[in-house]
Design an enzyme around this catalytic site. Structure first.
Site, PDB file in Angstrom:
ATOM      1  N   ASP A  77       0.830  -1.201   0.000  1.00 65.92           N
ATOM      2  CA  ASP A  77       0.000   0.000   0.000  1.00 65.92           C
ATOM      3  C   ASP A  77       0.864   1.250   0.000  1.00 65.92           C
ATOM      4  OD1 ASP A  77      -2.105  -1.644   0.061  1.00 65.92           O
ATOM      5  OD2 ASP A  77      -2.813  -1.123   2.085  1.00 65.92           O
ATOM      6  N   PHE A 104       2.358   1.932  -3.336  1.00 63.95           N
ATOM      7  CA  PHE A 104       1.311   2.412  -4.238  1.00 63.95           C
ATOM      8  C   PHE A 104       0.991   3.880  -3.943  1.00 63.95           C
ATOM      9  CE2 PHE A 104      -3.045   3.305  -5.379  1.00 63.95           C
ATOM     10  CZ  PHE A 104      -3.109   2.831  -6.688  1.00 63.95           C
ATOM     11  N   ASP A 105       0.810   4.185  -2.652  1.00 67.99           N
ATOM     12  CA  ASP A 105       0.487   5.563  -2.276  1.00 67.99           C
ATOM     13  C   ASP A 105       1.576   6.524  -2.736  1.00 67.99           C
ATOM     14  OD1 ASP A 105      -1.785   4.605  -1.171  1.00 67.99           O
ATOM     15  OD2 ASP A 105      -1.121   4.779   0.923  1.00 67.99           O
ATOM     16  N   SER A 160     -34.283  -5.515 -20.919  1.00 66.92           N
ATOM     17  CA  SER A 160     -34.469  -6.174 -19.638  1.00 66.92           C
ATOM     18  C   SER A 160     -34.363  -7.690 -19.867  1.00 66.92           C
ATOM     19  CB  SER A 160     -35.835  -5.782 -19.118  1.00 66.92           C
ATOM     20  OG  SER A 160     -35.861  -5.870 -17.747  1.00 66.92           O
ATOM     21  N   LEU A 161     -34.680  -8.470 -18.851  1.00 64.24           N
ATOM     22  CA  LEU A 161     -34.588  -9.927 -19.004  1.00 64.24           C
ATOM     23  C   LEU A 161     -35.950 -10.570 -18.818  1.00 64.24           C
ATOM     24  CD1 LEU A 161     -31.336 -10.657 -16.966  1.00 64.24           C
ATOM     25  CD2 LEU A 161     -31.649 -11.056 -19.417  1.00 64.24           C
ATOM     26  N   GLU A 183     -24.743 -17.045 -15.525  1.00 68.51           N
ATOM     27  CA  GLU A 183     -24.113 -15.976 -14.744  1.00 68.51           C
ATOM     28  C   GLU A 183     -24.959 -15.694 -13.511  1.00 68.51           C
ATOM     29  OE1 GLU A 183     -24.045 -12.682 -17.435  1.00 68.51           O
ATOM     30  OE2 GLU A 183     -22.676 -13.680 -18.823  1.00 68.51           O
ATOM     31  N   LYS A 221     -27.131 -13.288 -11.349  1.00 63.97           N
ATOM     32  CA  LYS A 221     -27.893 -12.066 -11.612  1.00 63.97           C
ATOM     33  C   LYS A 221     -27.615 -11.126 -10.449  1.00 63.97           C
ATOM     34  CE  LYS A 221     -32.401 -10.466 -13.204  1.00 63.97           C
ATOM     35  NZ  LYS A 221     -32.481  -9.277 -12.383  1.00 63.97           N
ATOM     36  N   ASP A 246     -27.589  -8.219  -7.998  1.00 62.17           N
ATOM     37  CA  ASP A 246     -28.671  -7.329  -7.601  1.00 62.17           C
ATOM     38  C   ASP A 246     -28.111  -5.935  -7.333  1.00 62.17           C
ATOM     39  OD1 ASP A 246     -31.225  -6.685  -7.128  1.00 62.17           O
ATOM     40  OD2 ASP A 246     -31.394  -7.703  -5.194  1.00 62.17           O
ATOM     41  N   GLU A 286     -23.021  -4.408 -14.018  1.00 62.05           N
ATOM     42  CA  GLU A 286     -23.807  -4.120 -12.824  1.00 62.05           C
ATOM     43  C   GLU A 286     -22.899  -3.485 -11.780  1.00 62.05           C
ATOM     44  OE1 GLU A 286     -26.807  -4.956 -13.521  1.00 62.05           O
ATOM     45  OE2 GLU A 286     -27.954  -4.949 -11.658  1.00 62.05           O
ATOM     46  N   TYR A 326     -20.961  -7.781 -17.982  1.00 64.22           N
ATOM     47  CA  TYR A 326     -21.530  -9.027 -18.515  1.00 64.22           C
ATOM     48  C   TYR A 326     -21.988  -8.996 -19.968  1.00 64.22           C
ATOM     49  CZ  TYR A 326     -25.520  -6.596 -16.393  1.00 64.22           C
ATOM     50  OH  TYR A 326     -26.426  -5.661 -16.013  1.00 64.22           O
ATOM     51  N   LYS A 383     -35.349 -16.647 -11.352  1.00 58.33           N
ATOM     52  CA  LYS A 383     -35.486 -15.868 -10.124  1.00 58.33           C
ATOM     53  C   LYS A 383     -35.474 -16.784  -8.909  1.00 58.33           C
ATOM     54  CE  LYS A 383     -36.848 -12.035  -9.984  1.00 58.33           C
ATOM     55  NZ  LYS A 383     -36.133 -10.801  -9.703  1.00 58.33           N
ATOM     56  N   CYS A 438     -46.150  22.991  -3.034  1.00 55.47           N
ATOM     57  CA  CYS A 438     -46.892  22.168  -2.100  1.00 55.47           C
ATOM     58  C   CYS A 438     -48.256  21.839  -2.715  1.00 55.47           C
ATOM     59  CB  CYS A 438     -47.079  22.926  -0.785  1.00 55.47           C
ATOM     60  SG  CYS A 438     -48.236  22.121   0.327  1.00 55.47           S
ATOM     61  N   CYS A 497     -51.017  23.854  -0.361  1.00 61.29           N
ATOM     62  CA  CYS A 497     -51.139  25.315  -0.246  1.00 61.29           C
ATOM     63  C   CYS A 497     -50.416  26.056  -1.348  1.00 61.29           C
ATOM     64  CB  CYS A 497     -50.627  25.773   1.118  1.00 61.29           C
ATOM     65  SG  CYS A 497     -48.838  25.657   1.279  1.00 61.29           S
ATOM     66  N   CYS A 515     -42.653  21.880   2.775  1.00 64.49           N
ATOM     67  CA  CYS A 515     -43.551  23.001   2.559  1.00 64.49           C
ATOM     68  C   CYS A 515     -43.232  24.003   3.670  1.00 64.49           C
ATOM     69  CB  CYS A 515     -45.010  22.542   2.660  1.00 64.49           C
ATOM     70  SG  CYS A 515     -46.152  23.926   2.837  1.00 64.49           S
ATOM     71  N   CYS A 536     -50.134  25.788   6.306  1.00 66.64           N
ATOM     72  CA  CYS A 536     -50.619  24.895   5.246  1.00 66.64           C
ATOM     73  C   CYS A 536     -51.627  23.895   5.823  1.00 66.64           C
ATOM     74  CB  CYS A 536     -49.417  24.164   4.649  1.00 66.64           C
ATOM     75  SG  CYS A 536     -49.841  22.779   3.597  1.00 66.64           S
TER      76      CYS A 536
HETATM   77  S1  IVH Z   1     -27.926  -9.367 -19.121  1.00 65.24           S
HETATM   78  C1  IVH Z   1     -30.017  -7.735 -22.696  1.00 65.24           C
HETATM   79  N1  IVH Z   1     -26.602 -10.373 -17.115  1.00 65.24           N
HETATM   80  O1  IVH Z   1     -30.734  -7.711 -14.437  1.00 65.24           O
HETATM   81  C2  IVH Z   1     -29.647  -8.449 -21.469  1.00 65.24           C
HETATM   82  N2  IVH Z   1     -28.229  -8.708 -16.671  1.00 65.24           N
HETATM   83  O2  IVH Z   1     -33.682  -7.869 -14.851  1.00 65.24           O
HETATM   84  C3  IVH Z   1     -29.154  -7.510 -20.495  1.00 65.24           C
HETATM   85  N3  IVH Z   1     -28.396  -8.095 -14.313  1.00 65.24           N
HETATM   86  O3  IVH Z   1     -31.226  -4.670 -16.044  1.00 65.24           O
HETATM   87  C4  IVH Z   1     -29.029  -8.043 -19.171  1.00 65.24           C
HETATM   88  N4  IVH Z   1     -26.829  -9.453 -13.574  1.00 65.24           N
HETATM   89  O4  IVH Z   1     -29.223  -4.807 -14.577  1.00 65.24           O
HETATM   90  C5  IVH Z   1     -27.550  -9.517 -17.505  1.00 65.24           C
HETATM   91  N5  IVH Z   1     -25.303 -11.313 -15.432  1.00 65.24           N
HETATM   92  C6  IVH Z   1     -26.249 -10.462 -15.822  1.00 65.24           C
HETATM   93  C7  IVH Z   1     -26.924  -9.628 -14.909  1.00 65.24           C
HETATM   94  C8  IVH Z   1     -27.919  -8.767 -15.378  1.00 65.24           C
HETATM   95  C9  IVH Z   1     -27.715  -8.532 -13.245  1.00 65.24           C
HETATM   96  C10 IVH Z   1     -29.481  -7.097 -14.256  1.00 65.24           C
HETATM   97  C11 IVH Z   1     -29.403  -6.011 -15.283  1.00 65.24           C
HETATM   98  C12 IVH Z   1     -30.744  -5.977 -15.928  1.00 65.24           C
HETATM   99  C13 IVH Z   1     -31.592  -6.748 -14.986  1.00 65.24           C
HETATM  100  C14 IVH Z   1     -32.739  -7.399 -15.739  1.00 65.24           C
END
Ligand code: IVH
Length: 691
Positions: free
Chosen positions: A34, A37-38, A83-84, A112, A114, A116, A169, A217, A318, A411, A414, A427, A432
């Site tokens: 460290d 690096f610093d 989205s998925l 992969e 998912k 959060d 993510e 990803y 899920k 508001c 009011c 407000c 009010c």
């Molecule tokens: S692929 C077109 N891979 O899940 C496909 N998404 O519910 C794009 N997420 O908005 C998504 N891990 O934010 C993909 N390994 C992963 C992910 C991932 C988390 C999120 C992503 C997306 C949401 C969809």
């Protein structure tokens, strides 16, 4: 040093720092101490401050962020931000796999985690991070580049001068979330919202203080390799952080042991793998809400295509959580008794863990922004701590593409222009109607003045008619005016009048807490009374002394509470004649008005004969009571009779008043030989009979 030499030195230092950062943050294999690096870092900072024109946008020093406030401008996405689609069990996954195999019989699948967190798009030009954009509504997002630069696992410069975009993510580990979330004004419901909120801070230096991380990803480039796994490993070679907990499902697992460095699973073992990952979820250092399965061959992806919302070549499995899915129909703002304005989402009623949820608080604008929430969005709703409904995340954007919801400037009640303090909007008009309604509802609530014959609906009526404009008006207006209003007859009006009259006898402790002054709740009021403040004048004198130590000296009262008491009970500037209305709006003005109407602002000695049967006794109270709600009522009875009430059993304690569910203190009192008195016995001592 010549400028050319400086440029060369800056380049050399930057390259070395970049290499160390990558080794440390992305590869998890530190190559330097460290301190070393610093040293490099400080030398670079120093050189760049002498030659600011030589400091590039991708300099490692950009990670410290700046104190400048920034806007987060809206930018249009140049790659589709989809989205998925979801499957909730293995049967759903297998149906999806069958469809994918119909498109490409030889395809493998990538599994992969998912993550959060919050989705981000990173754009690189010639290998340099140019722009970072949030998902937004899928068509446009917010430019959060300065903030993303502070994230150490985001490469500011790639290992090759490529022009490409990646999607990933941003998240924070659970441990870091818990520590950091403990100290904020409005705690976030979960690590995801915290990460999303942090990413949107206006000062990048504040973001730099939060240990955000990234997993990448998806990649978008001109000449991609033939498979997703090859693309991920290419991204990894360029310096991106790819989640190592990624696996490949294929038919011939035995022959292809590892695929581009990822673990390989046989198709027959896929269900077992998914179950194992679900079981391992609680032990992960970060939150995941499922797994994502993706078709490996990019040509097959192309063939399968996408809907408007999601690609057909990927599916999310899920993990079950007690969540509901609903649609936000509108977002309304509510004005509370303190003037704080809170957005509330009205959603299609959805059953979650035993109750039906239709309204969900959104706290403030920051919270809405971190969700990137718009009216019409489909959302996941949970019950935080199993009780308080919360919007967890946006599942699907409103097809109409509504913009992210914004707090109105005025508001809703009011029309005063709202002011902003910290994360919250207020407000500023204490007159009010919604604020007045809130203060009155609070004042009459069961735990406070508990006025017989007066409920929230009547309060609303009185405020709407304009008959009552503050708490003191309750003691001024003529209840007879209610005669003829719907639901009011002679009897209910008489009951109301009697209830209001009777409330004048409520003890000082109750009256003071019912005013709802910030920090002056039942607990603090009780501490003040115990400390010897037995009337409002002694409190005023302490406040006027200007010395907060009078309050901080009391065990249980901290600096914030003391400051709040001093501020809210301070003597207003000298007021005269026409400014009487302003005076009345101050706490002292209100208290003066209530006092004039006969409410108690001093602890009353018991009875007119001044008998003090509890004199010399020290009581401690534990548990809850039928006849004394809140408990302060029991304390008041003791004090009225000359007794002292303390918060804990000590050597001085003579009596313990024990209600329901007060375990610990009773055990201690028993051991100390203190007299234990239950509610029935206490009522008898007061000369009242139980039941
Ligand atoms: S692929 C077109 N891979 O899940 C496909 N998404 O519910 C794009 N997420 O908005 C998504 N891990 O934010 C993909 N390994 C992963 C992910 C991932 C988390 C999120 C992503 C997306 C949401 C969809």
């Amino acid at each position: 040093m010549t400028e050319r030499q400086a440029a060369a030195e800056i380049e050399r230092l930057s390259a070395e720092i970049r290499r160390h950062e990558h080794a440390y943050h992305v590869l998890d294999r530190p190559e330097t101490s460290d301190a070393e690096f610093d040293g490099l870092f400080e030398t670079l900072v120093e050189l760049e401050s002498r030659y600011p024109e030589l400091a590039g946008a991708d300099s490692p020093t950009r990670r410290v962020g700046s104190d400048l406030t920034q806007e987060l401008p809206e930018v249009e996405h140049t790659v589709p931000v989809l989205s998925l689609d979801k499957a909730y069990d293995m049967a759903g996954v297998e149906r999806w796999m069958a469809k994918a195999r119909a498109a490409d019989p030889a395809t493998a699948f990538v599994v992969e985690e998912k993550i959060d967190g919050t989705s981000i798009l990173l754009h690189y030009r010639d290998g340099v991070l140019e722009r970072a954009v949030t998902r937004g509504n899928g068509r446009t997002g917010n430019d959060v580049t300065a903030n993303v630069r502070t994230i150490r696992t985001v490469p500011l410069r790639l290992h090759a001068p490529e022009t490409l975009a990646v999607r990933g993510e941003i998240f924070i580990r659970r441990g870091a979330f818990e520590v950091l979330n403990a100290g904020v004004e409005t705690p976030y419901a979960n690590a995801r919202n915290f990460a999303a909120g942090s990413l949107r801070r206006v000062k990048s230096r504040d973001v730099a203080a939060v240990p955000l991380e990234i997993f990448v990803y998806e990649g978008f480039m001109a000449d991609p390799p033939p498979t997703h796994t090859a693309l991920l490993s290419q991204l990894r070679r360029l310096g991106f952080r790819v989640n190592p907990a990624t696996a490949v499902i294929r038919e011939d697992a035995a022959s292809a042991d590892r695929s581009n460095g990822f673990a390989v699973i046989d198709t027959a073992a896929a269900a077992k793998y998914v179950a194992e990952r679900a079981a391992a979820r609680p032990n992960l250092a970060y939150d995941i809400d499922g797994l994502v399965l993706k078709v490996d061959r990019l040509a097959a992806r192309e063939a399968m295509g996408s809907t408007e919302h999601h690609p057909r070549w990927a599916i999310a499995v899920k993990f079950d959580a007690p969540e509901g899915v609903s649609v936000v129909r509108s977002i309304q703002v509510q004005v509370g008794r303190t003037g704080r304005v809170t957005p509330v989402a009205r959603i299609d009623p959805v059953p979650i863990a035993g109750s039906t949820i239709a309204n969900v608080t959104l706290h403030n604008q920051d919270y809405v922004d971190s969700l990137e929430l718009a009216v019409g969005d489909t959302v996941a709703v949970s019950k935080r701590g199993d009780v308080i409904p919360a919007v967890e995340r946006v599942l699907e954007k409103d097809p109409e593409g509504q913009p992210v919801w914004r707090m109105p400037p005025e508001c809703p009640s009011c029309r005063s222009t709202l002011t902003v303090q910290g994360a919250h909007s207020f407000c500023p008009n204490s007159g009010c109607r919604d604020q007045v309604r809130g203060r009155l509802r609070f004042f009459i609530a069961r735990d406070q003045m508990d006025i017989a014959g007066l409920g929230p609906a009547t309060i609303d009526l009185l405020v709407d008619r304009g008959w009552v404009r503050d708490v003191a008006d309750l003691y001024r207006f003529d209840p007879e005016r209610l005669l003829g209003e719907e639901g009011f007859g002679e009897r209910s009006v008489a009951a109301l009048a009697a209830g209001i009259e009777a409330s004048k006898a409520k003890p000082f402790a109750i009256v003071l807490a019912a005013l709802g002054l910030p920090e002056l709740g039942p607990k603090v009021t009780d501490l003040l009374l115990q400390a010897g403040f037995r009337d409002i004048d002694s409190l005023y004198a302490a406040v006027d002394s200007g010395d907060p130590e009078v309050f901080t000296g009391i065990d249980g009262i901290g600096e914030r509470t003391a400051a709040s008491i001093m501020r809210h009970l301070r003597r207003p500037d000298p007021l005269t004649g026409s400014r009487m209305a302003t005076w009345r709006a101050t706490p002292r003005g209100l208290i003066a008005a209530l006092r004039a109407r006969g409410l108690r602002f001093a602890v009353e000695p018991a009875g007119t004969d001044g008998e003090q049967p509890f004199a010399g006794q020290t009581w401690c109270i534990t548990g809850s009571f039928e006849a004394f709600k809140p408990r302060a009522l029991a304390a008041e009875e003791i004090r009225m009779r000359g007794g002292t009430v303390t918060g804990a059993v000590s050597g001085a304690t003579t009596h313990l008043l024990a209600g329901n569910g007060g375990g610990g203190k009773a055990t201690k009192a028993e051991a100390a030989g203190v007299l234990i008195v239950d509610e029935r016995a206490f009522l008898r001592l007061l000369g009242r009979s139980a039941g």
